[in-house]
Design a protein around this motif. Structure first.
Motif, PDB file in Angstrom:
ATOM      1  N   LEU A  64       8.483   3.280  32.548  1.00 37.44           N
ATOM      2  CA  LEU A  64       7.064   3.188  32.859  1.00 37.44           C
ATOM      3  C   LEU A  64       6.611   1.778  33.168  1.00 37.44           C
ATOM      4  O   LEU A  64       5.476   1.578  33.599  1.00 37.44           O
ATOM      5  CB  LEU A  64       6.231   3.737  31.689  1.00 37.44           C
ATOM      6  CG  LEU A  64       6.465   5.212  31.343  1.00 37.44           C
ATOM      7  CD1 LEU A  64       5.696   5.588  30.096  1.00 37.44           C
ATOM      8  CD2 LEU A  64       6.066   6.117  32.505  1.00 37.44           C
ATOM      9  N   ASP A  65       7.452   0.784  32.922  1.00 34.59           N
ATOM     10  CA  ASP A  65       7.097  -0.602  33.198  1.00 34.59           C
ATOM     11  C   ASP A  65       8.366  -1.355  33.567  1.00 34.59           C
ATOM     12  O   ASP A  65       9.467  -0.809  33.527  1.00 34.59           O
ATOM     13  CB  ASP A  65       6.400  -1.249  31.994  1.00 34.59           C
ATOM     14  CG  ASP A  65       7.217  -1.125  30.719  1.00 34.59           C
ATOM     15  OD1 ASP A  65       8.396  -0.734  30.805  1.00 34.59           O
ATOM     16  OD2 ASP A  65       6.685  -1.421  29.632  1.00 34.59           O
ATOM     17  N   SER A  66       8.190  -2.612  33.925  1.00 39.55           N
ATOM     18  CA  SER A  66       9.313  -3.464  34.310  1.00 39.55           C
ATOM     19  C   SER A  66       9.703  -4.432  33.202  1.00 39.55           C
ATOM     20  O   SER A  66      10.314  -5.465  33.470  1.00 39.55           O
ATOM     21  CB  SER A  66       8.956  -4.252  35.570  1.00 39.55           C
ATOM     22  OG  SER A  66       7.805  -5.044  35.343  1.00 39.55           O
ATOM     23  N   VAL A  67       9.354  -4.095  31.955  1.00 44.17           N
ATOM     24  CA  VAL A  67       9.616  -4.981  30.829  1.00 44.17           C
ATOM     25  C   VAL A  67      10.817  -4.500  30.024  1.00 44.17           C
ATOM     26  O   VAL A  67      11.651  -5.304  29.603  1.00 44.17           O
ATOM     27  CB  VAL A  67       8.361  -5.095  29.929  1.00 44.17           C
ATOM     28  CG1 VAL A  67       8.626  -5.979  28.729  1.00 44.17           C
ATOM     29  CG2 VAL A  67       7.185  -5.627  30.728  1.00 44.17           C
TER      30      VAL A  67
ATOM     31  N   LEU B 180       9.215   3.728  41.676  1.00 48.66           N
ATOM     32  CA  LEU B 180      10.057   2.946  42.582  1.00 48.66           C
ATOM     33  C   LEU B 180      10.447   1.654  41.882  1.00 48.66           C
ATOM     34  O   LEU B 180       9.590   0.884  41.442  1.00 48.66           O
ATOM     35  CB  LEU B 180       9.309   2.635  43.875  1.00 48.66           C
ATOM     36  CG  LEU B 180       9.961   1.630  44.831  1.00 48.66           C
ATOM     37  CD1 LEU B 180      11.279   2.148  45.382  1.00 48.66           C
ATOM     38  CD2 LEU B 180       9.017   1.262  45.961  1.00 48.66           C
ATOM     39  N   TYR B 181      11.748   1.409  41.783  1.00 46.70           N
ATOM     40  CA  TYR B 181      12.280   0.200  41.150  1.00 46.70           C
ATOM     41  C   TYR B 181      12.827  -0.681  42.267  1.00 46.70           C
ATOM     42  O   TYR B 181      13.874  -0.388  42.843  1.00 46.70           O
ATOM     43  CB  TYR B 181      13.379   0.600  40.168  1.00 46.70           C
ATOM     44  CG  TYR B 181      13.867  -0.501  39.265  1.00 46.70           C
ATOM     45  CD1 TYR B 181      13.057  -1.017  38.266  1.00 46.70           C
ATOM     46  CD2 TYR B 181      15.145  -1.018  39.405  1.00 46.70           C
ATOM     47  CE1 TYR B 181      13.516  -2.013  37.425  1.00 46.70           C
ATOM     48  CE2 TYR B 181      15.608  -2.012  38.570  1.00 46.70           C
ATOM     49  CZ  TYR B 181      14.792  -2.506  37.582  1.00 46.70           C
ATOM     50  OH  TYR B 181      15.250  -3.497  36.760  1.00 46.70           O
ATOM     51  N   SER B 182      12.062  -1.738  42.593  1.00 45.16           N
ATOM     52  CA  SER B 182      12.418  -2.558  43.748  1.00 45.16           C
ATOM     53  C   SER B 182      12.141  -4.021  43.432  1.00 45.16           C
ATOM     54  O   SER B 182      11.756  -4.382  42.317  1.00 45.16           O
ATOM     55  CB  SER B 182      11.620  -2.108  44.970  1.00 45.16           C
ATOM     56  OG  SER B 182      12.021  -2.802  46.125  1.00 45.16           O
ATOM     57  N   ARG B 183      12.340  -4.873  44.459  1.00 43.97           N
ATOM     58  CA  ARG B 183      12.173  -6.310  44.294  1.00 43.97           C
ATOM     59  C   ARG B 183      10.742  -6.649  43.875  1.00 43.97           C
ATOM     60  O   ARG B 183       9.797  -5.938  44.225  1.00 43.97           O
ATOM     61  CB  ARG B 183      12.518  -7.010  45.603  1.00 43.97           C
ATOM     62  CG  ARG B 183      12.566  -8.520  45.516  1.00 43.97           C
ATOM     63  CD  ARG B 183      13.792  -9.012  44.823  1.00 43.97           C
ATOM     64  NE  ARG B 183      15.005  -8.798  45.571  1.00 43.97           N
ATOM     65  CZ  ARG B 183      16.215  -8.772  45.043  1.00 43.97           C
ATOM     66  NH1 ARG B 183      16.370  -8.932  43.745  1.00 43.97           N
ATOM     67  NH2 ARG B 183      17.276  -8.573  45.790  1.00 43.97           N
ATOM     68  N   VAL B 184      10.610  -7.734  43.115  1.00 40.83           N
ATOM     69  CA  VAL B 184       9.296  -8.133  42.613  1.00 40.83           C
ATOM     70  C   VAL B 184       8.360  -8.418  43.785  1.00 40.83           C
ATOM     71  O   VAL B 184       8.695  -9.163  44.701  1.00 40.83           O
ATOM     72  CB  VAL B 184       9.429  -9.390  41.731  1.00 40.83           C
ATOM     73  CG1 VAL B 184       8.067  -9.928  41.353  1.00 40.83           C
ATOM     74  CG2 VAL B 184      10.184  -9.059  40.480  1.00 40.83           C
TER      75      VAL B 184
ATOM     76  N   ALA C  56       2.246  -2.190  47.523  1.00 45.89           N
ATOM     77  CA  ALA C  56       1.889  -0.771  47.507  1.00 45.89           C
ATOM     78  C   ALA C  56       0.488  -0.548  46.956  1.00 45.89           C
ATOM     79  O   ALA C  56      -0.253   0.321  47.444  1.00 45.89           O
ATOM     80  CB  ALA C  56       2.913  -0.006  46.670  1.00 45.89           C
ATOM     81  N   MET C  57       0.088  -1.332  45.982  1.00 45.37           N
ATOM     82  CA  MET C  57      -1.241  -1.185  45.399  1.00 45.37           C
ATOM     83  C   MET C  57      -2.328  -1.596  46.393  1.00 45.37           C
ATOM     84  O   MET C  57      -3.337  -0.896  46.541  1.00 45.37           O
ATOM     85  CB  MET C  57      -1.339  -2.030  44.139  1.00 45.37           C
ATOM     86  CG  MET C  57      -2.652  -1.912  43.399  1.00 45.37           C
ATOM     87  SD  MET C  57      -2.640  -2.801  41.831  1.00 45.37           S
ATOM     88  CE  MET C  57      -2.427  -4.483  42.409  1.00 45.37           C
ATOM     89  N   THR C  58      -2.139  -2.707  47.086  1.00 43.06           N
ATOM     90  CA  THR C  58      -3.136  -3.138  48.082  1.00 43.06           C
ATOM     91  C   THR C  58      -3.195  -2.170  49.256  1.00 43.06           C
ATOM     92  O   THR C  58      -4.277  -1.918  49.809  1.00 43.06           O
ATOM     93  CB  THR C  58      -2.801  -4.545  48.576  1.00 43.06           C
ATOM     94  OG1 THR C  58      -1.449  -4.584  49.041  1.00 43.06           O
ATOM     95  CG2 THR C  58      -2.982  -5.567  47.481  1.00 43.06           C
ATOM     96  N   ALA C  59      -2.053  -1.599  49.653  1.00 38.86           N
ATOM     97  CA  ALA C  59      -2.064  -0.609  50.734  1.00 38.86           C
ATOM     98  C   ALA C  59      -2.785   0.665  50.320  1.00 38.86           C
ATOM     99  O   ALA C  59      -3.494   1.286  51.128  1.00 38.86           O
ATOM    100  CB  ALA C  59      -0.628  -0.302  51.156  1.00 38.86           C
TER     101      ALA C  59
ATOM    102  N   ALA D 131       8.316  -2.191  38.834  1.00 40.14           N
ATOM    103  CA  ALA D 131       8.207  -0.730  38.926  1.00 40.14           C
ATOM    104  C   ALA D 131       6.880  -0.367  39.584  1.00 40.14           C
ATOM    105  O   ALA D 131       5.824  -0.833  39.164  1.00 40.14           O
ATOM    106  CB  ALA D 131       8.309  -0.094  37.541  1.00 40.14           C
ATOM    107  N   THR D 132       6.957   0.477  40.615  1.00 45.59           N
ATOM    108  CA  THR D 132       5.774   0.927  41.353  1.00 45.59           C
ATOM    109  C   THR D 132       5.471   2.362  40.954  1.00 45.59           C
ATOM    110  O   THR D 132       6.355   3.231  41.059  1.00 45.59           O
ATOM    111  CB  THR D 132       6.011   0.853  42.864  1.00 45.59           C
ATOM    112  OG1 THR D 132       6.401  -0.481  43.216  1.00 45.59           O
ATOM    113  CG2 THR D 132       4.761   1.221  43.639  1.00 45.59           C
TER     114      THR D 132
END
Length: 527
Positions: A405-408, A370-374, A380-383, A496-497
């Protein structure tokens, strides 16, 4: 001593006796050679050295110049090549870089000398350091502005509707992938309606190049979203399918109608289908958490509260600098929904009694990310750690073939000034009234006690006022970050999630796992 000297003289006499008949036939300068022979015979080790020395002297005397080593020959060849290249550049009119660098150094030295002579006793301001930013491979706002300034020659090809749209993109008055795509397609409708094909060309060939100028200018404000890219590809394909026999007016009308049908089918109808499927996951008395602002989620919550008349609570998590969640909070509270607004720094205390998490999407990648806002990845990780289901509402137009695979590697950089000036975007600074009342009451009580304490309190107040004035001057402590060599600011837009943190992706096709994204991409391309 006399007896020992005799055997030494004996060989000299023998040698002279042997060389006498030869000396008569030879010339006089050659008679001196036998005198040097006994010295050479006494020292056998010096023979090879004398031969080498004689050979070197002969070479130098024959050629008149010394022989060069291999290193010196290589250096000479390099110099000759450089001279030939410089001569070619001068013949072609290309300036010499070494001469330019020397001239620049001389100018800088002269300027420094003038400043040192003229500005005696003046404080020097700190210089702006050329720093390497954290994400230096990404395009910054300054580079985009440089591109827009370099495209001044192309401005007469750009339509006025595109100029206004780029200014709205740059000022963040239009935010979100779907609103930006809708505004772009509507602007293209006006561009196509006012387009006129030049002589000697056809509409199918010239219109695509004309739209290319508009798209390049849009990129100077912000990078194109995935939805915008998919819409542009679709539009170019539709232009290529127009036959040459059709007139320009008919072709324009057909394109404008196709854009309207594209907006209805791919955005409006798909949103309705997503709302119908996602409303099954909302129950009476449930507590839902969202992040930022999404048009699909806003319509989903309003549909469940007004049409289905469900009672539930919405927790909106927001982050700076855009604070998109404030718009969603205003619209939901005006329609009678229970809303709780919080920032992302209080995320640990927000997840109490949360049933489901709904997230919007900027794009869904082909590997299920998932490519979304920072901040979406953190939520999602805490949920996932608390065993709370995470549902993503996303249209198929947002799906991309890209694998990340990353947001970099690929991302968008915002303006650094948005993080420096924390009251820049829709914010005003407000002083705390409770603190002022507390200070005033405290001063009144001390004035009643004694006059000495009054004087002390007045001094403290004057010191506080001076501190407030200094704090007002230093209101933004990061405002001079460009001059500090050890400080970099990063305003990244997306993250990226991984698909492990997402339970379902709700689309107009159905509620599917993230691993089925490539299947939806095939169906979207086939349609």
């Amino acid at each position: 001593m006399s007896e020992e000297a005799q055997p030494i003289r004996a060989p000299e006499d023998a040698t002279t006796a042997q060389t006498q008949p030869q000396s008569q036939s030879q010339s006089q300068p050659e008679q001196t050679q036998p005198q040097s022979q006994p010295k050479a015979q006494n020292s056998n080790k010096s023979k090879p050295q004398s031969k080498d020395a004689s050979s070197k002297t002969q070479d130098t005397s024959a050629s008149g110049e010394k022989k060069l080593t291999n290193k010196e020959l290589k250096e000479l060849k390099k110099k000759e090549k450089l001279e030939k290249r410089a001569a070619k550049k001068e013949s072609q009119g290309i300036p010499n870089q070494t001469e330019q660098s020397k001239a620049k150094q001389q100018k800088n030295q002269q300027q420094q000398g003038n400043q040192s002579n003229g500005n005696v006793g003046v404080k020097k301001e700190p210089k702006i350091v050329n720093k390497v930013p954290l994400f230096s491979h990404l395009e910054t706002k300054e580079e985009r502005n440089a591109l827009s300034s370099s495209q001044a020659q192309v401005l007469h090809y750009v339509h006025p509707a595109i100029l206004t749209l780029t200014s709205k993109y740059a000022s963040y008055s239009i935010v979100g992938s779907i609103p930006r795509c809708i505004a772009m397609l509507k602007a293209f409708q006006t561009v196509i309606s006012e387009y006129q094909t030049p002589e000697g060309t056809t509409l199918t060939r010239n219109l695509t190049s004309y739209l290319g100028y508009q798209i390049d200018y849009l990129k100077t404000a912000r990078l194109l979203s995935v939805t915008m890219g998919n819409a542009i590809r679709w539009l170019k394909q539709e232009i290529s399918l127009i036959s040459i026999d059709t007139s320009d007016n008919d072709a324009k009308e057909d394109l404008i109608e196709k854009i309207d049908t594209f907006l209805k089918e791919k955005i409006e109808l798909s949103d309705k289908l997503i709302i119908e499927q996602a409303s099954n996951h909302i129950v009476n008395g449930s507590k839902i958490l969202t992040f930022g602002n999404s048009n699909v989620l806003k319509e989903l919550f309003l549909h469940n509260s007004k049409v289905l008349k469900k009672q539930f609570q919405v927790i909106i998590v927001d982050s700076r600098p855009l604070f998109e969640g404030k718009k969603l909070a205003k619209e939901l509270t005006s329609n009678g929904l229970k809303v709780q607004y919080a920032l992302i720094n209080s995320i640990t205390s927000i997840f109490q009694d949360v049933d489901t998490v709904f997230l919007g999407a900027h794009a869904m990648l082909s590997n299920g990310f998932l490519y979304s806002r920072v901040g979406a990845a953190l939520i999602a990780m805490t949920a996932k750690k608390r065993n709370i289901p995470v549902l993503v509402c996303c249209e198929s137009i947002k799906f991309s073939d890209r694998v990340q695979l990353d947001s970099v590697t690929l991302n968008e950089l915002g303006d650094n000034e948005d993080l420096v000036d924390c009251y820049k975007l829709n914010h005003t600074k407000k002083s705390s009234v409770a603190m002022k009342n507390f200070i005033n009451s405290y001063n009144e009580t001390e004035e009643k006690q004694s006059q000495q304490q009054q004087q002390k309190s007045k001094k403290n107040q004057s010191n506080d006022k001076e501190k407030e004035t200094t704090n007002e001057k230093d209101e933004f402590p990061l405002q001079n970050y460009q001059k500090s060599p050890h400080l970099n600011i990063l305003n990244i837009m997306y993250d990226a999630t991984p698909p492990d943190y997402i339970q379902k992706v709700i689309t107009e096709v159905g509620a599917l796992p993230p691993s089925s994204v490539p299947v939806i991409l095939r169906e979207y391309k086939a349609s």
